[in-house]
Scaffold this active site. Structure first.
Site, short mmCIF file in Angstrom:
data_model
loop_
_atom_site.label_atom_id
_atom_site.label_comp_id
_atom_site.label_asym_id
_atom_site.label_seq_id
_atom_site.Cartn_x
_atom_site.Cartn_y
_atom_site.Cartn_z
N ASP A 1 -9.14 -23.38 -9.04
CA ASP A 1 -10.65 -22.57 -8.76
C ASP A 1 -11.38 -23.55 -8.40
N ASN B 1 -15.85 -12.67 -1.32
CA ASN B 1 -14.75 -11.68 -2.84
C ASN B 1 -15.13 -10.43 -2.38
N ASN C 1 -6.70 -10.66 -9.76
CA ASN C 1 -7.91 -10.53 -9.72
C ASN C 1 -9.02 -10.45 -10.44
N LYS D 1 -1.05 -11.26 0.21
CA LYS D 1 -2.96 -12.25 -0.17
C LYS D 1 -2.26 -12.77 -0.99
N LYS E 1 -4.59 -18.60 6.25
CA LYS E 1 -5.92 -18.27 6.99
C LYS E 1 -5.96 -19.33 8.05
N PHE F 1 -5.59 -6.45 9.57
CA PHE F 1 -5.30 -7.04 8.69
C PHE F 1 -4.27 -7.48 8.34
N ASN G 1 5.51 -14.30 7.12
CA ASN G 1 4.71 -12.39 7.32
C ASN G 1 3.66 -12.80 8.23
N SER H 1 -11.05 -15.69 5.64
CA SER H 1 -11.74 -15.69 4.18
C SER H 1 -11.92 -16.82 4.19
N GLY I 1 -1.19 -8.75 6.37
CA GLY I 1 -0.72 -10.12 5.99
C GLY I 1 -0.39 -9.67 4.04
N SER J 1 0.93 -1.56 0.10
CA SER J 1 -0.09 0.08 0.22
C SER J 1 1.01 1.51 0.11
N TYR K 1 -1.14 -19.19 0.79
CA TYR K 1 -1.84 -18.15 1.44
C TYR K 1 -3.04 -18.43 2.77
P1 NAD Z 1 -4.40 -5.52 1.17
O1 NAD Z 1 -2.65 -5.93 0.59
O2 NAD Z 1 -4.44 -4.60 0.46
O3 NAD Z 1 -3.77 -4.84 3.27
C1 NAD Z 1 -2.98 -6.02 3.40
C2 NAD Z 1 -1.80 -4.47 4.10
O4 NAD Z 1 -1.20 -5.24 5.31
C3 NAD Z 1 -1.37 -4.04 2.87
O5 NAD Z 1 -1.19 -2.75 3.02
C4 NAD Z 1 0.61 -4.03 3.42
O6 NAD Z 1 0.96 -3.22 3.36
C5 NAD Z 1 0.11 -4.61 4.67
N1 NAD Z 1 0.92 -5.91 5.37
C6 NAD Z 1 0.87 -7.01 4.66
N2 NAD Z 1 2.39 -7.15 5.62
C7 NAD Z 1 3.09 -6.34 7.35
C8 NAD Z 1 3.07 -7.03 8.05
N3 NAD Z 1 4.02 -7.92 8.47
N4 NAD Z 1 3.48 -5.54 9.24
C9 NAD Z 1 2.87 -4.17 8.93
N5 NAD Z 1 2.02 -4.59 7.12
C10 NAD Z 1 1.50 -5.17 6.36
O7 NAD Z 1 -5.03 -6.68 1.23
P2 NAD Z 1 -6.73 -6.42 1.91
O8 NAD Z 1 -7.15 -7.10 -0.21
O9 NAD Z 1 -6.38 -4.82 1.92
O10 NAD Z 1 -6.60 -7.84 2.43
C11 NAD Z 1 -7.03 -7.39 4.50
C12 NAD Z 1 -7.07 -8.69 4.58
O11 NAD Z 1 -7.71 -8.90 4.23
C13 NAD Z 1 -5.75 -9.72 4.37
O12 NAD Z 1 -5.10 -10.47 5.67
C14 NAD Z 1 -5.85 -11.01 3.86
O13 NAD Z 1 -5.95 -11.67 3.18
C15 NAD Z 1 -7.56 -10.78 3.85
N6 NAD Z 1 -8.42 -11.13 2.73
C16 NAD Z 1 -8.78 -10.51 1.75
C17 NAD Z 1 -9.46 -10.39 0.47
C18 NAD Z 1 -9.28 -10.32 -0.66
O14 NAD Z 1 -9.66 -11.18 -1.61
N7 NAD Z 1 -9.00 -8.82 -0.53
C19 NAD Z 1 -10.44 -12.16 0.75
C20 NAD Z 1 -10.80 -12.95 2.27
C21 NAD Z 1 -9.68 -11.87 3.48
C1 WQD Z 2 -13.38 -14.89 -9.19
C2 WQD Z 2 -13.66 -15.36 -10.19
C3 WQD Z 2 -11.55 -16.65 -11.81
C4 WQD Z 2 -9.24 -13.52 -13.26
C5 WQD Z 2 -9.02 -15.05 -4.19
C6 WQD Z 2 -8.36 -15.64 -3.49
C7 WQD Z 2 -9.98 -15.66 -2.22
C8 WQD Z 2 -9.89 -14.47 -2.25
C9 WQD Z 2 -10.44 -14.09 -2.48
C10 WQD Z 2 -8.34 -14.09 -0.11
C11 WQD Z 2 -12.69 -16.83 -10.68
C12 WQD Z 2 -12.38 -15.72 -12.58
C13 WQD Z 2 -10.19 -14.62 -12.48
C14 WQD Z 2 -9.17 -13.04 -14.60
C15 WQD Z 2 -11.11 -14.90 -15.11
N1 WQD Z 2 -9.03 -13.76 -0.91
N2 WQD Z 2 -11.32 -14.85 -13.36
N3 WQD Z 2 -9.90 -13.90 -15.50
O1 WQD Z 2 -9.72 -16.75 -6.92
O2 WQD Z 2 -12.37 -16.96 -5.79
O3 WQD Z 2 -10.86 -15.42 -4.55
O4 WQD Z 2 -9.91 -13.42 -3.70
O5 WQD Z 2 -8.64 -14.86 1.01
O6 WQD Z 2 -8.52 -16.55 -1.52
O7 WQD Z 2 -8.64 -17.28 -3.77
O8 WQD Z 2 -10.83 -14.39 -6.60
O9 WQD Z 2 -10.59 -12.31 -8.28
O10 WQD Z 2 -9.17 -14.35 -8.84
O11 WQD Z 2 -11.35 -14.60 -9.08
O12 WQD Z 2 -12.06 -14.87 -15.75
O13 WQD Z 2 -8.08 -12.82 -15.09
O14 WQD Z 2 -13.10 -14.72 -11.92
O15 WQD Z 2 -11.55 -18.53 -12.19
O16 WQD Z 2 -13.62 -17.77 -10.97
P1 WQD Z 2 -11.10 -16.09 -6.22
P2 WQD Z 2 -11.35 -14.07 -8.17
#
Ligand code: NAD
Ligand code: WQD
Length: 340
Positions: free
Chosen positions: A297, A180, A200, A85, A154, A81, A100, A125, A83, A37, A150
């Protein structure tokens, strides 16, 4: 005023949650190592909320550095948050992901013990669930065998937090399993800002719609779903942020040491439906081709939302159209993302 430590608070979901917390009267301290970020997020947060949040550029794995944050602030609760991802990257550099994600969580928990901070909300997640046959996933659905490091982080952190709460009855843990998260803040000032080529769906579609990428590949159209493409439970990040406020309030009143909630909409949207909705939002066609399935997937993934609704009082307000229009506004206002 209650003070929340938001680790990873300049990230995508963290920054939107900071806004919701602030709107709900919480004081916020952000810790982020800016690995995924940018500092500019702090300026954007200030524009939206009128507040400059206290920010520490610290790696949460560095317990001594993080201790300073607990010494300098009276922290009442933590939303963790921070981590890494990216699913694909986690397969290539698993040790970085384990060290991490698990290291930062353990460091935070140690300091919570040291400073008598009792409540923690953790970003889990839907990836911890098993196969598509179990949909809709309820919080009681069996946890699966994760397909990547990953996902395992979790899964493992959920277990670590259960053990942590068991060992110390003063601790209360809320595990939020996000489906999602997509979309952006209505101002267009904050949104998902991935480094490099997005993995994504939504960030990828946004970039094709905006002309930075050429063509979307739809990963498979031969799944056992109505249009052959995968179904996912997309949830607006602003709704998700609100879910964290509800979770904090819930922790204040619950007697349970560990609580688990799905945060989703309960509705499955196919890749092609998402694409059509985005075309409607941006007003033009988005180039795409059908490609092979992506390894790992599952066909269908959506939440049972009953528990979050009944116990947390959480119900997502936004649908796929608002998710797409907010993404598009963010994309058009920030075609190259935020500056470093
Ligand atoms: P993001 O990468 O935008 O945000 C995570 C933030 O954590 C970043 O700003 C990064 O710089 C920071 N970070 C990572 N490791 C760190 C550390 N060791 N110390 C301090 N800062 C650190 O991701 P996001 O999409 O906002 O996700 C936030 C949380 O939600 C994550 O734990 C992710 O795994 C979880 N999550 C995300 C999704 C998704 O699809 N975005 C889905 C399920 C769970
Ligand atoms: C969504 C759908 C792809 C890209 C991921 C992580 C999950 C969680 C959320 C953190 C799927 C399809 C994608 C592309 C495509 N994150 N797709 N073309 O895989 O459901 O979940 O993010 O916890 O752990 O796995 O999300 O956005 O990658 O995909 O067709 O270029 O879009 O096959 O069906 P996903 P995604």
């Amino acid at each position: 005023m209650s003070t929340v430590l938001v680790t990873g608070g300049s990230g995508y979901i963290g920054s939107h949650t900071v806004i919701s917390l602030s709107e709900n009267g919480y004081d916020v301290v952000i810790v982020d190592n800016l690995s995924n970020s940018k500092m500019e997020v702090l300026n954007r947060l200030e524009k939206i909320t009128g507040k400059r949040f206290k920010f520490y550029n610290i790696d949460c794995c560095d317990t001594d550095a993080l201790r300073k944050v607990f010494e300098e602030n009276k922290i009442d609760s933590v939303i963790h948050f921070a981590g890494l991802k990216a699913v694909g990257e986690s397969v290539k550099i698993p040790l970085d992901y384990y060290s991490n994600n698990i290291g930062s969580l353990i460091s935070v928990c140690r300091l919570m013990s040291e400073f008598n901070v009792n409540n923690i909300v953790f970003s889990s997640s839907a990836t911890v669930y098993g196969s598509s046959e179990d949909v809709p996933f309820t919080e009681e659905s069996p946890l699966g065998v994760c397909t990547n490091p990953y996902g395992w982080t979790k899964w493992m952190i959920e277990q670590i937090l259960r053990d942590y709460a068991k060992a110390d009855p003063s601790k209360k843990v809320c595990l939020l399993r996000y489906f999602n998260p997509v979309g952006a803040h209505e101002s267009g000032l904050l949104g998902e800002d991935p480094r490099g080529i997005p993995n994504n769906l939504f960030p990828y579609i946004s970039k094709v719609a905006g002309g930075t990428l050429d063509c979307l590949t739809v990963f498979g159209d031969d799944y056992d779903t109505p249009d052959g493409t995968c179904l996912r439970d997309y949830i607006h990040v602003v709704d998700l942020a609100q879910g964290h406020v509800k979770a904090l309030k819930f922790l204040d009143k619950t007697e349970d040491s560990v609580s688990v909630f799905n945060l989703g909409t309960g509705k499955g949207t196919s890749v092609l439906e998402a694409l059509n909705a985005f075309e409607k939002a941006c007003g033009h066609e988005i180039k795409h081709v059908i490609g092979p399935r992506r390894s790992g997937d599952i066909a269908v993934c959506y939440a049972s939302t009953a528990k979050a609704e009944e116990v947390l009082g959480f119900k997502a307000q936004y649908g796929i159209d608002e998710m797409c229009s907010s993404c598009w506004k963010w994309q058009t206002m920030n075609p190259e993302g935020l500056k470093d």
